[in-house]
Design a protein around this motif. Structure first.
Motif, PDB file in Angstrom:
ATOM      1  N   ARG A  86       0.808  -1.067  -0.051  1.00  0.00           N
ATOM      2  CA  ARG A  86      -0.075   0.064   0.103  1.00  0.00           C
ATOM      3  C   ARG A  86       0.819   1.405  -0.265  1.00  0.00           C
ATOM      4  NH1 ARG A  86      -1.488   4.061   2.667  1.00  0.00           N
ATOM      5  NH2 ARG A  86      -0.014   3.586   4.205  1.00  0.00           N
ATOM      6  N   LYS A  88       3.985   1.532  -0.803  1.00  0.00           N
ATOM      7  CA  LYS A  88       4.645   1.701  -2.285  1.00  0.00           C
ATOM      8  C   LYS A  88       3.896   2.252  -3.276  1.00  0.00           C
ATOM      9  CE  LYS A  88       7.133  -1.504  -5.473  1.00  0.00           C
ATOM     10  NZ  LYS A  88       7.729  -2.938  -5.751  1.00  0.00           N
ATOM     11  N   LYS A  89       2.538   2.013  -3.397  1.00  0.00           N
ATOM     12  CA  LYS A  89       1.832   2.240  -4.467  1.00  0.00           C
ATOM     13  C   LYS A  89       1.262   3.915  -4.099  1.00  0.00           C
ATOM     14  CE  LYS A  89      -1.258  -0.200  -6.391  1.00  0.00           C
ATOM     15  NZ  LYS A  89      -2.417  -1.056  -6.712  1.00  0.00           N
ATOM     16  N   ALA A  90       1.165   3.977  -2.807  1.00  0.00           N
ATOM     17  CA  ALA A  90       0.984   5.492  -2.247  1.00  0.00           C
ATOM     18  C   ALA A  90       2.021   6.475  -2.938  1.00  0.00           C
ATOM     19  CB  ALA A  90       0.747   5.781  -0.884  1.00  0.00           C
ATOM     20  N   LYS A  92       4.201   5.752  -5.490  1.00  0.00           N
ATOM     21  CA  LYS A  92       4.408   5.803  -6.800  1.00  0.00           C
ATOM     22  C   LYS A  92       2.992   6.422  -7.287  1.00  0.00           C
ATOM     23  CE  LYS A  92       4.629   2.731 -10.778  1.00  0.00           C
ATOM     24  NZ  LYS A  92       5.043   1.429 -11.181  1.00  0.00           N
ATOM     25  N   ARG A  93       1.885   6.203  -6.977  1.00  0.00           N
ATOM     26  CA  ARG A  93       0.417   6.529  -7.521  1.00  0.00           C
ATOM     27  C   ARG A  93      -0.286   7.534  -6.728  1.00  0.00           C
ATOM     28  NH1 ARG A  93      -0.916   3.420 -12.134  1.00  0.00           N
ATOM     29  NH2 ARG A  93      -3.071   3.990 -11.580  1.00  0.00           N
ATOM     30  N   GLY A  94       0.166   7.792  -5.546  1.00  0.00           N
ATOM     31  CA  GLY A  94      -0.414   8.871  -4.661  1.00  0.00           C
ATOM     32  C   GLY A  94      -1.547   7.766  -3.908  1.00  0.00           C
TER      33      GLY A  94
END
Length: 107
Positions: A86, A88-90, A92-94
């Protein structure tokens, strides 16, 4: 006898028994379990959507978290691993902090 045909928490049969009522349960196969766990996630999410008070919303969020725990266990992982993904995605993508609502994108 009302029919429920749904996945319930482990102690629900015990709680029903304490009321003096009879019940019927069965163990699910792995395939049935993940299907019913998915159904339960939608049920709990809908109950969250229907919550009126903060207390009701928090109760339903707790139920959703229990389902997330069960999903993680089913996939042989931990919430720590899910949380790492979660984050890591935050990065990379917010996240959803800015409350951005995408209306359309030009082709």
């Amino acid at each position: 006898m009302p029919k429920y045909n749904k996945l319930v928490r482990d102690k629900i049969p015990e709680i029903i028994e304490l009321t003096g009522k009879k019940y019927v349960t069965r163990a699910l196969s792995e395939e049935e379990y993940i299907k019913e766990l998915t159904n339960k996630s939608f049920e709990e999410l809908e109950e969250y959507r229907s919550a009126v008070t903060k207390e009701e919303a928090l109760e339903e969020l707790a139920d959703l978290m229990e389902v997330i725990h069960a999903f993680a266990k089913y996939h042989n992982t931990t919430l720590d691993e899910v949380e790492k993904l979660r984050r890591k995605k935050a990065v990379k993508r917010g996240a959803f902090k800015e409350k951005i609502f995408l209306v359309e994108v030009e082709d």
